[in-house]
Design a protein around this motif. Sequence first.
Motif, PDB file in Angstrom:
ATOM      1  N   THR A 154       0.849  -1.186   0.000  1.00 49.10           N
ATOM      2  CA  THR A 154       0.000   0.000   0.000  1.00 49.10           C
ATOM      3  C   THR A 154       0.887   1.238   0.000  1.00 49.10           C
ATOM      4  O   THR A 154       2.103   1.171   0.230  1.00 49.10           O
ATOM      5  CB  THR A 154      -0.901   0.035   1.245  1.00 49.10           C
ATOM      6  OG1 THR A 154      -0.061   0.134   2.419  1.00 49.10           O
ATOM      7  CG2 THR A 154      -1.757  -1.226   1.339  1.00 49.10           C
ATOM      8  N   HIS A 155       0.266   2.397  -0.252  1.00 52.76           N
ATOM      9  CA  HIS A 155       1.019   3.652  -0.171  1.00 52.76           C
ATOM     10  C   HIS A 155       1.655   3.800   1.211  1.00 52.76           C
ATOM     11  O   HIS A 155       2.840   4.169   1.325  1.00 52.76           O
ATOM     12  CB  HIS A 155       0.093   4.844  -0.426  1.00 52.76           C
ATOM     13  CG  HIS A 155      -0.455   4.908  -1.816  1.00 52.76           C
ATOM     14  ND1 HIS A 155       0.341   4.959  -2.943  1.00 52.76           N
ATOM     15  CD2 HIS A 155      -1.732   4.942  -2.273  1.00 52.76           C
ATOM     16  CE1 HIS A 155      -0.413   5.026  -4.022  1.00 52.76           C
ATOM     17  NE2 HIS A 155      -1.677   5.015  -3.631  1.00 52.76           N
ATOM     18  N   HIS A 195       4.062   3.451  -6.643  1.00 52.03           N
ATOM     19  CA  HIS A 195       2.918   4.161  -6.051  1.00 52.03           C
ATOM     20  C   HIS A 195       1.852   4.463  -7.108  1.00 52.03           C
ATOM     21  O   HIS A 195       0.644   4.379  -6.830  1.00 52.03           O
ATOM     22  CB  HIS A 195       3.390   5.460  -5.394  1.00 52.03           C
ATOM     23  CG  HIS A 195       3.979   5.268  -4.030  1.00 52.03           C
ATOM     24  ND1 HIS A 195       3.199   5.053  -2.920  1.00 52.03           N
ATOM     25  CD2 HIS A 195       5.270   5.245  -3.609  1.00 52.03           C
ATOM     26  CE1 HIS A 195       3.984   4.913  -1.847  1.00 52.03           C
ATOM     27  NE2 HIS A 195       5.243   5.025  -2.247  1.00 52.03           N
ATOM     28  N   SER A 196       2.287   4.820  -8.311  1.00 51.64           N
ATOM     29  CA  SER A 196       1.325   5.120  -9.375  1.00 51.64           C
ATOM     30  C   SER A 196       0.532   3.875  -9.757  1.00 51.64           C
ATOM     31  O   SER A 196      -0.667   3.957 -10.049  1.00 51.64           O
ATOM     32  CB  SER A 196       2.051   5.676 -10.602  1.00 51.64           C
ATOM     33  OG  SER A 196       2.725   6.882 -10.289  1.00 51.64           O
ATOM     34  N   ALA A 199      -2.015   3.276  -7.161  1.00 48.69           N
ATOM     35  CA  ALA A 199      -3.077   4.284  -7.247  1.00 48.69           C
ATOM     36  C   ALA A 199      -4.128   3.933  -8.292  1.00 48.69           C
ATOM     37  O   ALA A 199      -5.282   4.372  -8.185  1.00 48.69           O
ATOM     38  CB  ALA A 199      -2.467   5.649  -7.563  1.00 48.69           C
ATOM     39  N   GLU A 200      -3.768   3.137  -9.292  1.00 52.04           N
ATOM     40  CA  GLU A 200      -4.740   2.747 -10.309  1.00 52.04           C
ATOM     41  C   GLU A 200      -5.885   1.928  -9.723  1.00 52.04           C
ATOM     42  O   GLU A 200      -6.975   1.869 -10.305  1.00 52.04           O
ATOM     43  CB  GLU A 200      -4.055   1.932 -11.405  1.00 52.04           C
ATOM     44  CG  GLU A 200      -3.074   2.700 -12.256  1.00 52.04           C
ATOM     45  CD  GLU A 200      -2.480   1.832 -13.348  1.00 52.04           C
ATOM     46  OE1 GLU A 200      -3.190   0.912 -13.809  1.00 52.04           O
ATOM     47  OE2 GLU A 200      -1.325   2.058 -13.741  1.00 52.04           O
ATOM     48  N   GLU A 201      -5.657   1.295  -8.580  1.00 54.01           N
ATOM     49  CA  GLU A 201      -6.641   0.380  -8.007  1.00 54.01           C
ATOM     50  C   GLU A 201      -7.570   1.059  -7.007  1.00 54.01           C
ATOM     51  O   GLU A 201      -8.449   0.392  -6.449  1.00 54.01           O
ATOM     52  CB  GLU A 201      -5.898  -0.775  -7.325  1.00 54.01           C
ATOM     53  CG  GLU A 201      -4.985  -1.549  -8.262  1.00 54.01           C
ATOM     54  CD  GLU A 201      -4.046  -2.487  -7.532  1.00 54.01           C
ATOM     55  OE1 GLU A 201      -4.208  -2.643  -6.299  1.00 54.01           O
ATOM     56  OE2 GLU A 201      -3.145  -3.066  -8.170  1.00 54.01           O
ATOM     57  N   HIS A 202      -7.401   2.355  -6.766  1.00 57.42           N
ATOM     58  CA  HIS A 202      -8.260   3.029  -5.786  1.00 57.42           C
ATOM     59  C   HIS A 202      -9.706   3.028  -6.278  1.00 57.42           C
ATOM     60  O   HIS A 202      -9.977   3.347  -7.444  1.00 57.42           O
ATOM     61  CB  HIS A 202      -7.782   4.467  -5.570  1.00 57.42           C
ATOM     62  CG  HIS A 202      -8.356   5.106  -4.354  1.00 57.42           C
ATOM     63  ND1 HIS A 202      -9.608   5.682  -4.346  1.00 57.42           N
ATOM     64  CD2 HIS A 202      -7.865   5.250  -3.099  1.00 57.42           C
ATOM     65  CE1 HIS A 202      -9.849   6.163  -3.142  1.00 57.42           C
ATOM     66  NE2 HIS A 202      -8.814   5.910  -2.365  1.00 57.42           N
ATOM     67  N   THR A 205     -10.906   7.384  -6.440  1.00 56.08           N
ATOM     68  CA  THR A 205     -10.115   8.386  -7.160  1.00 56.08           C
ATOM     69  C   THR A 205      -8.836   7.763  -7.714  1.00 56.08           C
ATOM     70  O   THR A 205      -7.734   8.096  -7.269  1.00 56.08           O
ATOM     71  CB  THR A 205      -9.766   9.575  -6.240  1.00 56.08           C
ATOM     72  OG1 THR A 205      -9.116   9.065  -5.057  1.00 56.08           O
ATOM     73  CG2 THR A 205     -11.003  10.354  -5.859  1.00 56.08           C
ATOM     74  N   PRO A 206      -8.954   6.868  -8.670  1.00 57.72           N
ATOM     75  CA  PRO A 206      -7.750   6.240  -9.236  1.00 57.72           C
ATOM     76  C   PRO A 206      -6.999   7.204 -10.145  1.00 57.72           C
ATOM     77  O   PRO A 206      -7.579   8.139 -10.708  1.00 57.72           O
ATOM     78  CB  PRO A 206      -8.323   5.072 -10.048  1.00 57.72           C
ATOM     79  CG  PRO A 206      -9.681   5.549 -10.456  1.00 57.72           C
ATOM     80  CD  PRO A 206     -10.190   6.371  -9.305  1.00 57.72           C
ATOM     81  N   SER A 208      -3.118   7.119 -12.759  1.00 58.63           N
ATOM     82  CA  SER A 208      -2.066   6.266 -13.304  1.00 58.63           C
ATOM     83  C   SER A 208      -0.768   7.042 -13.446  1.00 58.63           C
ATOM     84  O   SER A 208      -0.715   8.260 -13.200  1.00 58.63           O
ATOM     85  CB  SER A 208      -2.493   5.728 -14.671  1.00 58.63           C
ATOM     86  OG  SER A 208      -2.517   6.792 -15.614  1.00 58.63           O
ATOM     87  N   VAL A 212       0.233  11.132 -13.477  1.00 59.23           N
ATOM     88  CA  VAL A 212       1.332  11.732 -12.719  1.00 59.23           C
ATOM     89  C   VAL A 212       2.251  12.509 -13.659  1.00 59.23           C
ATOM     90  O   VAL A 212       2.610  13.662 -13.401  1.00 59.23           O
ATOM     91  CB  VAL A 212       2.121  10.640 -11.971  1.00 59.23           C
ATOM     92  CG1 VAL A 212       3.380  11.231 -11.327  1.00 59.23           C
ATOM     93  CG2 VAL A 212       1.246   9.983 -10.908  1.00 59.23           C
TER      94      VAL A 212
END
Length: 342
Positions: A154-155, A195-196, A199-202, A205-206, A208, A212
């Motif tokens: 995770t982040h 991290h990017s 973030a695609e899986e959020h 608010t995804p 990519s 970024v």
Amino acid sequence: MNETSPAARPQAGPEAAPGRIVLLTTSHRVAPGLLSWPAWQALHAADAVLCADGAHPQLPYLREAGIAVAETSPTAQELVDACAGGRTVVVVATGEGEPALTDGLARLAGSGRVVMPELELLPASYDLPGARLLDLVQVMDRIRAECPWSSRQTHEGLAKYGIEEAYELVEAIEAGDRTELREELGDVLLQVVFHSRIAEEHPDTPFSIDDVAGGIVAKLIRRHPHIFGDERADTPEDVKEHWLRTKAEEKRRTSVTDGVPLGQPGLALAAKLASRVRTAALRVPLPEGEGIGYELLALAVRAEADGVDPEAALRAAARVYRDAIKAAEDPGTAGGGEEDEE
């Protein structure tokens, strides 16, 4: 009695012309079908076009352009024979670059018994600067999907690694080690890509790696109006003024201290605050108090005013101190210096 192959026999007349082999290479980092004009010319003019990989991504586009492609993997001798009589054969190389075929051609040429066709290596598409970043994104995508450790990160769990890698990058810069610098830059880049990808899986608010990159490109353009706009900047100070002005307009901050991360090392924090005060031309006396903290604050502010990074200065002094400690432990290591301690 074995008969000598036609390509090996001495021949005369126009039919003896050795022909031409064109090895056509392409980059998987460029969209299929986007080939150079010399490549299209060679393909259309060829007497035969061959490709060993029936699933090669270029084949549908070649056939759409009216080019017949034979899916075959000839030996070096078969390819030489196919060029007899001055014919031109284009070989659309696979991702590996056809090493077996080129090695075979080299052996034939070295034997001295075969009249070899002209051999041309023709790059049909080229990697642009930064093209290897596409490989990194693809590798990270697969690792995220298949690695038992990476798929669970995770982040929050990766945050500490970002800090560690940033410090290791600074250490490589200060040590002047070019090999380490390149490696540590890669490790920092990995953090950004990792991290990017997460973030695609959020769910809500995804974003990519393209988002970024697009964001920082837009920011750089906005903050360099002297390059991408009508503003003018003749000195580094002019550039900094443009940067600070556009940043203030974007952020709409109410204090010069807004955006200064309080979690950074103490000397760096003090120097950053002093820089903000100086840039804003504020007159803010240093707070008075007892203890080493206030003394360090005064030293950090003085260093910033003199153009010295107090964190870097302290690290440099600490490395000298470390060497002195090693020398005291073992006089034979005096000056031994910069190797990392695990």
